[in-house]
Design a protein around this motif. Structure first.
Motif, PDB file in Angstrom:
ATOM      1  N   UNK A 150      13.719  -3.592 -56.030  1.00  0.00           N
ATOM      2  CA  UNK A 150      12.291  -3.678 -55.757  1.00  0.00           C
ATOM      3  C   UNK A 150      11.680  -4.954 -56.323  1.00  0.00           C
ATOM      4  N   UNK A 151      12.136  -5.367 -57.484  1.00  0.00           N
ATOM      5  CA  UNK A 151      11.640  -6.619 -58.068  1.00  0.00           C
ATOM      6  C   UNK A 151      12.041  -7.818 -57.210  1.00  0.00           C
ATOM      7  N   UNK A 152      13.266  -7.797 -56.683  1.00  0.00           N
ATOM      8  CA  UNK A 152      13.695  -8.886 -55.793  1.00  0.00           C
ATOM      9  C   UNK A 152      12.915  -8.877 -54.483  1.00  0.00           C
ATOM     10  N   UNK A 153      12.568  -7.699 -53.994  1.00  0.00           N
ATOM     11  CA  UNK A 153      11.729  -7.634 -52.794  1.00  0.00           C
ATOM     12  C   UNK A 153      10.344  -8.223 -53.057  1.00  0.00           C
ATOM     13  N   UNK A 154       9.810  -7.961 -54.251  1.00  0.00           N
ATOM     14  CA  UNK A 154       8.519  -8.549 -54.601  1.00  0.00           C
ATOM     15  C   UNK A 154       8.620 -10.065 -54.738  1.00  0.00           C
TER      16      UNK A 154
ATOM     17  N   UNK B 149       8.671 -16.964 -51.221  1.00  0.00           N
ATOM     18  CA  UNK B 149       9.143 -17.855 -50.151  1.00  0.00           C
ATOM     19  C   UNK B 149       8.595 -17.479 -48.777  1.00  0.00           C
ATOM     20  N   UNK B 150       8.348 -16.188 -48.558  1.00  0.00           N
ATOM     21  CA  UNK B 150       7.764 -15.777 -47.290  1.00  0.00           C
ATOM     22  C   UNK B 150       6.352 -16.336 -47.142  1.00  0.00           C
ATOM     23  N   UNK B 151       5.604 -16.388 -48.220  1.00  0.00           N
ATOM     24  CA  UNK B 151       4.255 -16.956 -48.171  1.00  0.00           C
ATOM     25  C   UNK B 151       4.290 -18.461 -47.936  1.00  0.00           C
ATOM     26  N   UNK B 152       5.294 -19.126 -48.458  1.00  0.00           N
ATOM     27  CA  UNK B 152       5.439 -20.562 -48.178  1.00  0.00           C
ATOM     28  C   UNK B 152       5.713 -20.784 -46.704  1.00  0.00           C
TER      29      UNK B 152
ATOM     30  N   UNK C 242       3.687 -22.070 -41.214  1.00  0.00           N
ATOM     31  CA  UNK C 242       3.311 -21.619 -39.876  1.00  0.00           C
ATOM     32  C   UNK C 242       1.825 -21.859 -39.625  1.00  0.00           C
ATOM     33  N   UNK C 243       0.987 -21.567 -40.623  1.00  0.00           N
ATOM     34  CA  UNK C 243      -0.458 -21.734 -40.454  1.00  0.00           C
ATOM     35  C   UNK C 243      -0.838 -23.191 -40.268  1.00  0.00           C
TER      36      UNK C 243
ATOM     37  N   UNK D 266       2.236 -17.717 -36.657  1.00  0.00           N
ATOM     38  CA  UNK D 266       1.743 -17.108 -37.888  1.00  0.00           C
ATOM     39  C   UNK D 266       1.880 -15.590 -37.865  1.00  0.00           C
ATOM     40  N   UNK D 267       1.848 -15.002 -36.675  1.00  0.00           N
ATOM     41  CA  UNK D 267       1.984 -13.554 -36.590  1.00  0.00           C
ATOM     42  C   UNK D 267       3.331 -13.086 -37.153  1.00  0.00           C
ATOM     43  N   UNK D 268       4.362 -13.948 -37.084  1.00  0.00           N
ATOM     44  CA  UNK D 268       5.654 -13.598 -37.669  1.00  0.00           C
ATOM     45  C   UNK D 268       5.534 -13.382 -39.174  1.00  0.00           C
TER      46      UNK D 268
END
Length: 148
Positions: free
Chosen positions: A10-14, A19-22, A27-28, A35-37
């Motif tokens: 769970x900590x690794x998922x958090x 990197x997903x936000x980067x 995308x933005x 960006x929908x991805x």
């Protein structure tokens, strides 16, 4: 030993949110049609982490259960923040965010006090919650002002 495995996953998922936000930022800026991805992947990541938190709350016996509770509380807070910044950007929802944040910070403090291992997780969540709150206070103060 298996209970620690749930918390680590769970900590690794958090951590995968960073990197997903980067990628979402890229995308933005460079390809807004994709960006929908980012939005769907973030929703999927939060959903999987929430399900894993609920499973670990049920399976873990003892004080480590509070770490999973604090992870779930953090996911609730980030979901409320994401909903506010997304489709429900209304002035009346500031109070909803503040109430959820107050409830979540109380859970973080209880988690910090009741656990011996992984005490750094509730502390990190408290710091991030304070940053979110300052952001929302700043946003709340700017609401309705014509800055041009």
């Amino acid at each position: 030993m298996e209970e620690i495995k749930y918390i680590k996953i769970n900590a690794f998922l958090l951590l995968a949110i960073i990197p997903l936000s980067i990628v979402g930022y890229l995308f933005a800026v460079y390809n807004e049609s994709l960006f929908f991805l980012y939005e769907w992947l973030l929703m999927l990541l939060i959903l999987v982490s929430a399900i894993l938190s609920i499973i670990s709350i049920v399976k873990i016996k003892g004080n480590l259960k509070w770490i999973s509770i604090s992870i779930l509380a953090f996911l609730i807070e980030i979901s409320v923040l994401s909903l506010f910044l997304g489709p429900f950007t209304k002035y009346s929802l500031f109070s909803v965010f503040y109430m959820v944040t107050l409830f979540v910070i109380i859970i973080f403090i209880l988690s910090f006090r009741r656990t011996e291992k992984f005490k750094f997780l509730p502390m990190i969540f408290i710091i991030i919650s304070i940053i979110f709150t300052f952001y929302m206070l700043f946003f709340n103060n700017l609401w309705g002002r014509d800055l041009s």
